[in-house]
Write a protein that holds these residues in place. Structure first.
Motif, PDB file in Angstrom:
ATOM      1  N   GLU A 229       0.824  -1.209   0.000  1.00  0.00           N
ATOM      2  CA  GLU A 229       0.000   0.000   0.000  1.00  0.00           C
ATOM      3  C   GLU A 229       0.859   1.260   0.000  1.00  0.00           C
ATOM      4  OE1 GLU A 229      -4.077   1.366   2.256  1.00  0.00           O
ATOM      5  OE2 GLU A 229      -2.464   0.527   3.459  1.00  0.00           O
ATOM      6  N   GLY A 230       2.063   1.152   0.575  1.00  0.00           N
ATOM      7  CA  GLY A 230       2.927   2.309   0.669  1.00  0.00           C
ATOM      8  C   GLY A 230       3.511   2.768  -0.648  1.00  0.00           C
ATOM      9  N   ALA A 235       0.128   7.528  -1.321  1.00  0.00           N
ATOM     10  CA  ALA A 235       0.940   7.345  -0.117  1.00  0.00           C
ATOM     11  C   ALA A 235       2.316   7.976  -0.283  1.00  0.00           C
ATOM     12  CB  ALA A 235       1.067   5.853   0.196  1.00  0.00           C
ATOM     13  N   VAL A 236       2.883   7.827  -1.478  1.00  0.00           N
ATOM     14  CA  VAL A 236       4.203   8.413  -1.737  1.00  0.00           C
ATOM     15  C   VAL A 236       4.129   9.935  -1.679  1.00  0.00           C
ATOM     16  CG1 VAL A 236       6.107   8.586  -3.385  1.00  0.00           C
ATOM     17  CG2 VAL A 236       4.889   6.422  -3.137  1.00  0.00           C
ATOM     18  N   VAL A 268      -2.537  17.935  -3.484  1.00  0.00           N
ATOM     19  CA  VAL A 268      -3.469  17.356  -2.506  1.00  0.00           C
ATOM     20  C   VAL A 268      -2.728  16.972  -1.236  1.00  0.00           C
ATOM     21  CG1 VAL A 268      -4.984  15.384  -2.037  1.00  0.00           C
ATOM     22  CG2 VAL A 268      -5.120  16.562  -4.241  1.00  0.00           C
ATOM     23  N   ALA A 269      -1.567  16.337  -1.382  1.00  0.00           N
ATOM     24  CA  ALA A 269      -0.819  15.874  -0.210  1.00  0.00           C
ATOM     25  C   ALA A 269      -0.317  17.029   0.644  1.00  0.00           C
ATOM     26  CB  ALA A 269       0.351  15.004  -0.668  1.00  0.00           C
ATOM     27  N   VAL A 270       0.189  18.075   0.011  1.00  0.00           N
ATOM     28  CA  VAL A 270       0.688  19.230   0.773  1.00  0.00           C
ATOM     29  C   VAL A 270      -0.453  19.894   1.523  1.00  0.00           C
ATOM     30  CG1 VAL A 270       1.673  21.553   0.556  1.00  0.00           C
ATOM     31  CG2 VAL A 270       2.703  19.633  -0.689  1.00  0.00           C
TER      32      VAL A 270
END
Length: 368
Positions: A229-230, A235-236, A268-270
């Motif tokens: 999943e990682g 996830a990355v 999105v992640a930030v």
């Protein structure tokens, strides 16, 4: 068969009895009419456009096909090693007809699973919007944001940036070629889908035996063990955002450049890292055509008027569902929202996903 295909076009069991054939034709006609009526009365904002529908079918078929192929090949290998060559040949032969497993899962209603389809539709829309974002280059010869990050002295940031470059490249190639390397699904959904496919493979065999059942089971467990999943792009991207840990005065520049570099996952992640909300929740609000919750999220990190406008304009160019004129009319109101009020309004998004689901279930019950 592709996901979303009219139930009337699904292959019916072969039967030479004229009465049975007539009855099957009648049932297909009824299913076709029911589907057409349901489609006609569906709200426009709930209907998938042709491009999204086609890509969704493309992605789902590729994921199912890849898992099915792995299960069949490994199960056949185990059976051959045990001397059960006839059973091995049967498993491989039934797999020579692509689409049958997808048809079985569709007929059983399993592919209507809300969690699975929510994830896949969001992934498809994310990829389509990311590919359509306008590229903004500060300097003609300047390397892209991720390439620059992959070369910074900070080894943690550089490693995460390189991993995201590779992960997004794999997904882009899979989307273009109709292939799948892994499923890119969260572990729980991957687990669910693998066992559904294993059951569909077993159901397609004319005869089964304890040996073939064990081989299919072991093959499915092998698929589960291999899933990491990682390594999913989501996830990355979150690892990179955590490594960057952009300060409040840096957020605007990073978010705007991520959008301008077509790195929607990084955007999105930030943002998710900044407001303390899960990636999938921020992805959902980023893809909403109205944008109301996205503007609240950007105000929650005290983003300025110019940055919000640049992000909104880029998203509007990439997603025809967005109304840029309505945004322009609302911009003054958006900027006037106090940061503390914006943060409070987004608090429910930070709740644990299972807690949110339980609250929604209770709310539905009370409305009845």
């Amino acid at each position: 068969m592709s996901v979303g295909q009219d139930p009337a076009h699904q292959s019916a069991p072969v039967n030479d009895d004229p009465v049975s054939r007539a009855e099957n034709a009648r049932l297909r006609a009824e299913a076709r009419l029911a589907g057409t009526i349901a489609d006609f009365f569906q709200d426009d904002d709930a209907r998938l456009d042709d491009r999204t529908r086609g890509m969704l079918a493309h992605v789902l078929d590729a994921i199912i096909g890849a898992i099915e192929s792995d299960i069949r090949r490994y199960a056949a290998r185990m059976l051959t090693g045990n001397g059960s060559t006839t059973a091995a040949e049967a498993i491989l032969k039934e797999g020579s007809n692509p689409g049958r497993v997808t048809e079985r899962l569709t007929r059983a209603g399993l592919l209507r699973d809300e969690d699975l389809m929510d994830e896949l539709i969001a992934r498809v829309r994310h990829d389509l919007v990311a590919a359509a974002l306008p590229i903004e280059v500060t300097e003609p010869d300047e390397a892209s944001l991720l390439v620059r990050l992959a070369g910074v002295p900070d080894s943690i940031v550089a490693s995460a940036a390189s991993a995201l470059l590779a992960a997004e490249s794999r997904r882009r190639a899979a989307n273009e070629n109709g292939t799948a390397v892994g499923t890119d699904l969260p572990a729980e959904l991957h687990h669910r889908l693998v066992w559904w496919i294993a059951a569909a493979v077993r159901t397609g065999l004319k005869t089964s035996s304890p040996a073939s059942d064990r081989a299919i089971t072991d093959a499915a467990q092998r698929c589960l063990a291999a899933h990491d999943e990682g390594e999913r792009p989501d996830a990355v991207a979150m690892r990179l955002a955590a490594a960057l840990d952009a300060r409040p005065n840096e957020l605007a520049a990073v978010l705007v450049e991520a959008i301008g570099d077509r790195r929607l996952s990084l955007f999105v992640a930030v943002l998710a890292n900044a407001i303390g909300v899960a990636f999938d929740q921020v992805r959902a609000i980023t893809l909403e055509p109205e944008g109301d919750r996205l503007w609240l999220a950007l105000r929650a990190i005290d983003l300025d008027r110019s940055s919000i406008a640049r992000i909104a304009l880029a998203l509007a160019e990439a997603d025809p569902r967005r109304d840029i004129e309505a945004f322009a009319d609302a911009l003054d109101t958006i900027i006037a929202i106090p940061v503390a009020e914006a943060r409070t309004s987004l608090a429910p998004l930070a709740l644990h996903c299972d807690f949110r689901m339980a609250l929604r279930a209770l709310a539905r019950t009370e409305r009845r």
